[in-house]
Design a protein around this motif. Structure first.
Motif, PDB file in Angstrom:
ATOM      1  N   ILE A  79       6.336 -27.646  54.496  1.00  0.00           N
ATOM      2  CA  ILE A  79       7.766 -27.343  54.406  1.00  0.00           C
ATOM      3  C   ILE A  79       8.168 -27.148  52.950  1.00  0.00           C
ATOM      4  O   ILE A  79       8.957 -26.252  52.624  1.00  0.00           O
ATOM      5  N   ALA A  80       7.621 -27.956  52.038  1.00  0.00           N
ATOM      6  CA  ALA A  80       8.032 -27.933  50.637  1.00  0.00           C
ATOM      7  C   ALA A  80       7.400 -26.807  49.826  1.00  0.00           C
ATOM      8  O   ALA A  80       7.974 -26.382  48.816  1.00  0.00           O
ATOM      9  N   LEU A  81       6.249 -26.317  50.226  1.00  0.00           N
ATOM     10  CA  LEU A  81       5.561 -25.301  49.422  1.00  0.00           C
ATOM     11  C   LEU A  81       6.401 -24.058  49.141  1.00  0.00           C
ATOM     12  O   LEU A  81       6.446 -23.596  48.003  1.00  0.00           O
ATOM     13  N   PRO A  82       7.073 -23.463  50.111  1.00  0.00           N
ATOM     14  CA  PRO A  82       7.826 -22.243  49.786  1.00  0.00           C
ATOM     15  C   PRO A  82       9.183 -22.490  49.117  1.00  0.00           C
ATOM     16  O   PRO A  82       9.831 -21.543  48.687  1.00  0.00           O
ATOM     17  N   LEU A  83       9.614 -23.735  49.014  1.00  0.00           N
ATOM     18  CA  LEU A  83      10.922 -24.013  48.415  1.00  0.00           C
ATOM     19  C   LEU A  83      10.878 -23.756  46.911  1.00  0.00           C
ATOM     20  O   LEU A  83       9.971 -24.198  46.215  1.00  0.00           O
ATOM     21  N   ARG A  84      11.878 -23.057  46.423  1.00  0.00           N
ATOM     22  CA  ARG A  84      12.029 -22.723  45.002  1.00  0.00           C
ATOM     23  C   ARG A  84      10.801 -22.031  44.421  1.00  0.00           C
ATOM     24  O   ARG A  84      10.484 -22.199  43.251  1.00  0.00           O
ATOM     25  N   MET A  85      10.123 -21.238  45.230  1.00  0.00           N
ATOM     26  CA  MET A  85       8.945 -20.527  44.752  1.00  0.00           C
ATOM     27  C   MET A  85       9.372 -19.193  44.146  1.00  0.00           C
ATOM     28  O   MET A  85      10.205 -18.490  44.700  1.00  0.00           O
ATOM     29  N   GLN A  86       8.782 -18.871  43.010  1.00  0.00           N
ATOM     30  CA  GLN A  86       9.017 -17.583  42.375  1.00  0.00           C
ATOM     31  C   GLN A  86       7.691 -16.836  42.368  1.00  0.00           C
ATOM     32  O   GLN A  86       6.684 -17.355  41.880  1.00  0.00           O
ATOM     33  N   SER A  87       7.682 -15.640  42.915  1.00  0.00           N
ATOM     34  CA  SER A  87       6.438 -14.877  42.975  1.00  0.00           C
ATOM     35  C   SER A  87       6.111 -14.303  41.601  1.00  0.00           C
ATOM     36  O   SER A  87       6.959 -14.224  40.715  1.00  0.00           O
ATOM     37  N   GLN A  88       4.853 -13.875  41.462  1.00  0.00           N
ATOM     38  CA  GLN A  88       4.440 -13.268  40.197  1.00  0.00           C
ATOM     39  C   GLN A  88       5.194 -11.964  39.959  1.00  0.00           C
ATOM     40  O   GLN A  88       5.504 -11.622  38.817  1.00  0.00           O
ATOM     41  N   ASP A  89       5.515 -11.266  41.024  1.00  0.00           N
ATOM     42  CA  ASP A  89       6.277 -10.022  40.896  1.00  0.00           C
ATOM     43  C   ASP A  89       7.675 -10.302  40.363  1.00  0.00           C
ATOM     44  O   ASP A  89       8.175  -9.584  39.484  1.00  0.00           O
ATOM     45  N   GLU A  90       8.316 -11.355  40.876  1.00  0.00           N
ATOM     46  CA  GLU A  90       9.649 -11.724  40.396  1.00  0.00           C
ATOM     47  C   GLU A  90       9.610 -12.209  38.958  1.00  0.00           C
ATOM     48  O   GLU A  90      10.553 -11.993  38.199  1.00  0.00           O
ATOM     49  N   ALA A  91       8.519 -12.876  38.585  1.00  0.00           N
ATOM     50  CA  ALA A  91       8.386 -13.382  37.211  1.00  0.00           C
ATOM     51  C   ALA A  91       8.037 -12.271  36.237  1.00  0.00           C
ATOM     52  O   ALA A  91       8.221 -12.431  35.020  1.00  0.00           O
ATOM     53  N   GLY A  92       7.507 -11.172  36.759  1.00  0.00           N
ATOM     54  CA  GLY A  92       7.199 -10.039  35.890  1.00  0.00           C
ATOM     55  C   GLY A  92       5.801 -10.051  35.291  1.00  0.00           C
ATOM     56  O   GLY A  92       5.506  -9.266  34.410  1.00  0.00           O
ATOM     57  N   SER A  93       4.942 -10.938  35.750  1.00  0.00           N
ATOM     58  CA  SER A  93       3.577 -10.986  35.213  1.00  0.00           C
ATOM     59  C   SER A  93       2.599 -11.208  36.358  1.00  0.00           C
ATOM     60  O   SER A  93       2.327 -12.332  36.746  1.00  0.00           O
ATOM     61  N   VAL A  94       2.074 -10.110  36.890  1.00  0.00           N
ATOM     62  CA  VAL A  94       1.117 -10.176  37.989  1.00  0.00           C
ATOM     63  C   VAL A  94      -0.284 -10.265  37.404  1.00  0.00           C
ATOM     64  O   VAL A  94      -0.701  -9.411  36.624  1.00  0.00           O
ATOM     65  N   VAL A  95      -1.009 -11.319  37.739  1.00  0.00           N
ATOM     66  CA  VAL A  95      -2.374 -11.507  37.269  1.00  0.00           C
ATOM     67  C   VAL A  95      -3.278 -10.539  38.035  1.00  0.00           C
ATOM     68  O   VAL A  95      -3.190 -10.464  39.260  1.00  0.00           O
ATOM     69  N   PRO A  96      -4.137  -9.790  37.320  1.00  0.00           N
ATOM     70  CA  PRO A  96      -5.016  -8.854  38.023  1.00  0.00           C
ATOM     71  C   PRO A  96      -5.910  -9.578  39.034  1.00  0.00           C
ATOM     72  O   PRO A  96      -6.437 -10.650  38.770  1.00  0.00           O
ATOM     73  N   GLY A  97      -6.029  -8.974  40.229  1.00  0.00           N
ATOM     74  CA  GLY A  97      -6.845  -9.552  41.287  1.00  0.00           C
ATOM     75  C   GLY A  97      -6.077 -10.446  42.235  1.00  0.00           C
ATOM     76  O   GLY A  97      -6.643 -10.967  43.191  1.00  0.00           O
ATOM     77  N   THR A  98      -4.796 -10.657  41.985  1.00  0.00           N
ATOM     78  CA  THR A  98      -3.972 -11.470  42.878  1.00  0.00           C
ATOM     79  C   THR A  98      -2.855 -10.607  43.446  1.00  0.00           C
ATOM     80  O   THR A  98      -2.436  -9.634  42.814  1.00  0.00           O
ATOM     81  N   PRO A  99      -2.360 -10.947  44.626  1.00  0.00           N
ATOM     82  CA  PRO A  99      -1.241 -10.168  45.167  1.00  0.00           C
ATOM     83  C   PRO A  99       0.035 -10.468  44.382  1.00  0.00           C
ATOM     84  O   PRO A  99       0.188 -11.537  43.776  1.00  0.00           O
ATOM     85  N   ALA A 100       0.938  -9.522  44.409  1.00  0.00           N
ATOM     86  CA  ALA A 100       2.198  -9.700  43.680  1.00  0.00           C
ATOM     87  C   ALA A 100       3.035 -10.827  44.262  1.00  0.00           C
ATOM     88  O   ALA A 100       3.883 -11.397  43.576  1.00  0.00           O
ATOM     89  N   SER A 101       2.774 -11.180  45.522  1.00  0.00           N
ATOM     90  CA  SER A 101       3.551 -12.246  46.163  1.00  0.00           C
ATOM     91  C   SER A 101       3.003 -13.642  45.870  1.00  0.00           C
ATOM     92  O   SER A 101       3.573 -14.629  46.327  1.00  0.00           O
TER      93      SER A 101
END
Length: 90
Positions: free
Chosen positions: A20-42
């Motif tokens: 239940i707590a894992l998705p709370l207040r989560m910011q994706s790499q796409d929203e942060a503006g720095s997607v690490v190569p090899g990982t999904p933007a989410s």
């Protein structure tokens, strides 16, 4: 209630609260503006797992203690939840 049952109950509650707590207040790499190569933007940018694990443990203890007391005291038994009369003697 046996010690093993109490530990299993704690683990089940802990993992349910964690999921239940894992998705709370989560910011994706796409929203942060720095997607690490090899990982999904989410993928999460900073999941803060230690902080979430700490709070999940606190909430789990707050839920687990009353449940263990209710089960161990016999305040509610399996016979109380026998809605169809299957646990009664013949």
């Amino acid at each position: 209630m046996t010690i093993t049952a109490a530990i299993v109950l704690f683990a089940v509650i802990w993992f349910m609260c964690l999921f239940i707590a894992l998705p709370l207040r989560m910011q994706s790499q796409d929203e942060a503006g720095s997607v690490v190569p090899g990982t999904p933007a989410s993928a999460p940018a900073d999941p803060k797992l230690k902080k979430k694990a700490f709070w999940v443990t606190i909430v789990t203890i707050a839920l687990w203690v009353p449940l263990v007391w209710v089960i161990s005291s016999g305040f509610i038994s399996i016979e109380d939840m026998d809605f169809f009369g299957r646990m009664r003697g013949s």
